[in-house]
Design a protein around this motif. Structure first.
Motif, PDB file in Angstrom:
ATOM      1  N   THR A 176       0.803  -1.229   0.000  1.00 51.87           N
ATOM      2  CA  THR A 176       0.000   0.000   0.000  1.00 51.87           C
ATOM      3  C   THR A 176       0.837   1.281   0.000  1.00 51.87           C
ATOM      4  O   THR A 176       0.419   2.278  -0.612  1.00 51.87           O
ATOM      5  CB  THR A 176      -0.975   0.015   1.192  1.00 51.87           C
ATOM      6  N   PRO A 177       2.025   1.319   0.646  1.00 48.58           N
ATOM      7  CA  PRO A 177       2.811   2.564   0.593  1.00 48.58           C
ATOM      8  C   PRO A 177       3.314   2.912  -0.807  1.00 48.58           C
ATOM      9  O   PRO A 177       3.700   4.055  -1.047  1.00 48.58           O
ATOM     10  CB  PRO A 177       3.979   2.280   1.543  1.00 48.58           C
ATOM     11  N   LEU A 178       3.327   1.939  -1.720  1.00 45.98           N
ATOM     12  CA  LEU A 178       3.789   2.243  -3.079  1.00 45.98           C
ATOM     13  C   LEU A 178       2.847   3.224  -3.757  1.00 45.98           C
ATOM     14  O   LEU A 178       3.280   4.056  -4.558  1.00 45.98           O
ATOM     15  CB  LEU A 178       3.912   0.953  -3.892  1.00 45.98           C
ATOM     16  N   TYR A 179       1.544   3.133  -3.451  1.00 48.56           N
ATOM     17  CA  TYR A 179       0.604   4.123  -3.984  1.00 48.56           C
ATOM     18  C   TYR A 179       0.967   5.508  -3.445  1.00 48.56           C
ATOM     19  O   TYR A 179       0.880   6.512  -4.158  1.00 48.56           O
ATOM     20  CB  TYR A 179      -0.828   3.780  -3.582  1.00 48.56           C
ATOM     21  N   PHE A 180       1.369   5.546  -2.174  1.00 48.11           N
ATOM     22  CA  PHE A 180       1.775   6.795  -1.528  1.00 48.11           C
ATOM     23  C   PHE A 180       3.014   7.363  -2.206  1.00 48.11           C
ATOM     24  O   PHE A 180       3.106   8.569  -2.466  1.00 48.11           O
ATOM     25  CB  PHE A 180       2.046   6.513  -0.049  1.00 48.11           C
ATOM     26  N   GLY A 181       3.976   6.481  -2.518  1.00 48.71           N
ATOM     27  CA  GLY A 181       5.185   6.934  -3.199  1.00 48.71           C
ATOM     28  C   GLY A 181       4.905   7.413  -4.600  1.00 48.71           C
ATOM     29  O   GLY A 181       5.430   8.441  -5.045  1.00 48.71           O
ATOM     30  N   ILE A 182       4.048   6.664  -5.326  1.00 48.99           N
ATOM     31  CA  ILE A 182       3.713   7.039  -6.697  1.00 48.99           C
ATOM     32  C   ILE A 182       3.014   8.394  -6.737  1.00 48.99           C
ATOM     33  O   ILE A 182       3.196   9.175  -7.675  1.00 48.99           O
ATOM     34  CB  ILE A 182       2.828   5.945  -7.339  1.00 48.99           C
ATOM     35  N   ALA A 183       2.211   8.682  -5.698  1.00 49.36           N
ATOM     36  CA  ALA A 183       1.482   9.952  -5.659  1.00 49.36           C
ATOM     37  C   ALA A 183       2.426  11.148  -5.630  1.00 49.36           C
ATOM     38  O   ALA A 183       2.020  12.272  -5.958  1.00 49.36           O
ATOM     39  CB  ALA A 183       0.563   9.987  -4.439  1.00 49.36           C
ATOM     40  N   HIS A 184       3.687  10.927  -5.253  1.00 47.40           N
ATOM     41  CA  HIS A 184       4.646  12.031  -5.189  1.00 47.40           C
ATOM     42  C   HIS A 184       5.491  12.151  -6.459  1.00 47.40           C
ATOM     43  O   HIS A 184       6.295  13.087  -6.571  1.00 47.40           O
ATOM     44  CB  HIS A 184       5.572  11.847  -3.976  1.00 47.40           C
ATOM     45  N   TYR A 213      12.143   7.564  -0.297  1.00 46.18           N
ATOM     46  CA  TYR A 213      11.967   7.873   1.117  1.00 46.18           C
ATOM     47  C   TYR A 213      10.510   8.035   1.508  1.00 46.18           C
ATOM     48  O   TYR A 213      10.130   7.764   2.665  1.00 46.18           O
ATOM     49  CB  TYR A 213      12.840   9.053   1.573  1.00 46.18           C
ATOM     50  N   THR A 214       9.640   8.447   0.563  1.00 45.87           N
ATOM     51  CA  THR A 214       8.214   8.487   0.903  1.00 45.87           C
ATOM     52  C   THR A 214       7.665   7.071   1.044  1.00 45.87           C
ATOM     53  O   THR A 214       6.807   6.823   1.904  1.00 45.87           O
ATOM     54  CB  THR A 214       7.404   9.250  -0.165  1.00 45.87           C
TER      55      THR A 214
END
Length: 321
Positions: A176-184, A213-214
């Motif tokens: 799930t954090p990969l979506y967070f990283g991609i959003a940046h 790092y995100t």
């Protein structure tokens, strides 16, 4: 927990909704001239920040409504269970305090540098610096709106959907954090607009570094959300990490430009280098910083599970017996 033996939704559905939420969050930035970055309008301009805050608020509300609908209609979760899955109730302030202690342990070195070496501890106690930062639009975005909206989307909404799909705890933490990283990643476009003379390769490397790092923070935030069962912990951890920035991994501490003395003024110039360009504290301050930095990282590793243990943890398995 949800009573379904079989997944209420497919993992692909949870992934698709995660992509939709990410797009709902990012795309509006480019639909309006008030939010779209350009050579004439920086993303840090107050007017742009205000417009983006409105867009993020609307995007978050849409995603919240969609998630609640899926949890209620497909997951058959009652209202109280929905609140629990979203991590908004119950909230344990003790769990949040332990999480912040864990994050402060990881940042022990930077805290030592900023608070002791650079003398910022007095400002922290008085709250003066915090007030100055939070009263600005950039500070409000970076330390309030950003952490709250991002943790709601990528932790409180996306993680329960993957739980509904019976995705394993480990996959939730590392997927799930990969979506967070991609959003940046869209910041690459914004960086190119504001730094047109920078080589594309350099801009791409900066974007990849930010993605890394995100995503790393996202792994930790997802872990904390599952372990504590409340969204307040990752929100405050996010704010703290934004405040501290990346730790120093090289160079000396307590170094300032000439003409900006460290401590009370004096006529002693023995700290000025041979070129007269730098003033710095003794090397032992730097040695102490790196010792504390390493000790903090070790302490973080050793206390990762003990300080995130909670009776409110989400019902997912993180460690196989």
């Amino acid at each position: 927990m949800l009573t379904h033996k079989a997944p209420a939704i497919a993992p692909s559905t949870a992934a698709a909704l995660s992509v939709v939420f990410t797009l709902i969050y990012v795309v509006p930035f480019y639909l309006s001239s008030a939010t779209r970055p350009s050579p004439q309008l920086s993303r840090d301009a107050p007017s742009s920040i205000r417009a983006r805050v409105r867009a993020v608020t609307l995007s978050s509300l849409i995603s919240i409504v969609l998630t609640i609908y899926v949890l209620y209609y497909y997951g058959r979760a009652p209202p109280q269970e929905i609140l629990r899955l979203l991590g908004v109730w119950p909230i344990s302030l003790l769990d949040t305090a332990k999480t912040m202690l864990l994050v402060a342990t990881l940042f022990a070195g930077p805290l030592f540098e900023a608070g002791v070496v650079d003398g910022g501890c007095k400002d922290w106690i008085r709250g003066r610096r915090m007030y100055e930062v939070l009263s600005s639009w950039m500070g409000y975005r970076n330390f309030v709106v950003g952490p709250i909206s991002e943790e709601i989307i990528w932790r409180a909404l996306i993680i329960p959907l993957h739980m509904l799909a019976h995705v394993s705890g480990k996959k939730i933490i590392f997927l799930t954090p990969l979506y967070f990283g991609i959003a940046h990643v869209h910041h690459l476009y914004e960086f190119h607009l504001t730094h047109p003379n920078t080589r594309l390769l350099h801009a791409v490397l900066i974007s990849l570094f930010q993605f890394t790092y995100t995503s790393l923070f996202g792994f930790f935030a997802a872990f904390v959300f599952l372990r504590t069962g409340n969204v307040l912990s990752p929100i405050l951890a996010h704010t703290f990490c934004n405040w501290m920035g990346l730790p120093r991994f090289w160079g000396r501490v307590g170094v300032v430009e000439a003409g900006v003395p460290i401590g009370p003024p004096s006529g002693d110039k023995k700290d000025e280098d041979a070129n007269g360009g730098i003033q710095s504290k003794g090397i032992m301050w730097t040695v102490a910083y790196y010792i504390i930095l390493v000790a903090g990282a070790v302490g973080f590793y050793l206390q990762l599970f003990p300080l995130t243990e909670s009776s409110h943890a989400m019902p997912v398995v993180l460690i196989e017996e």
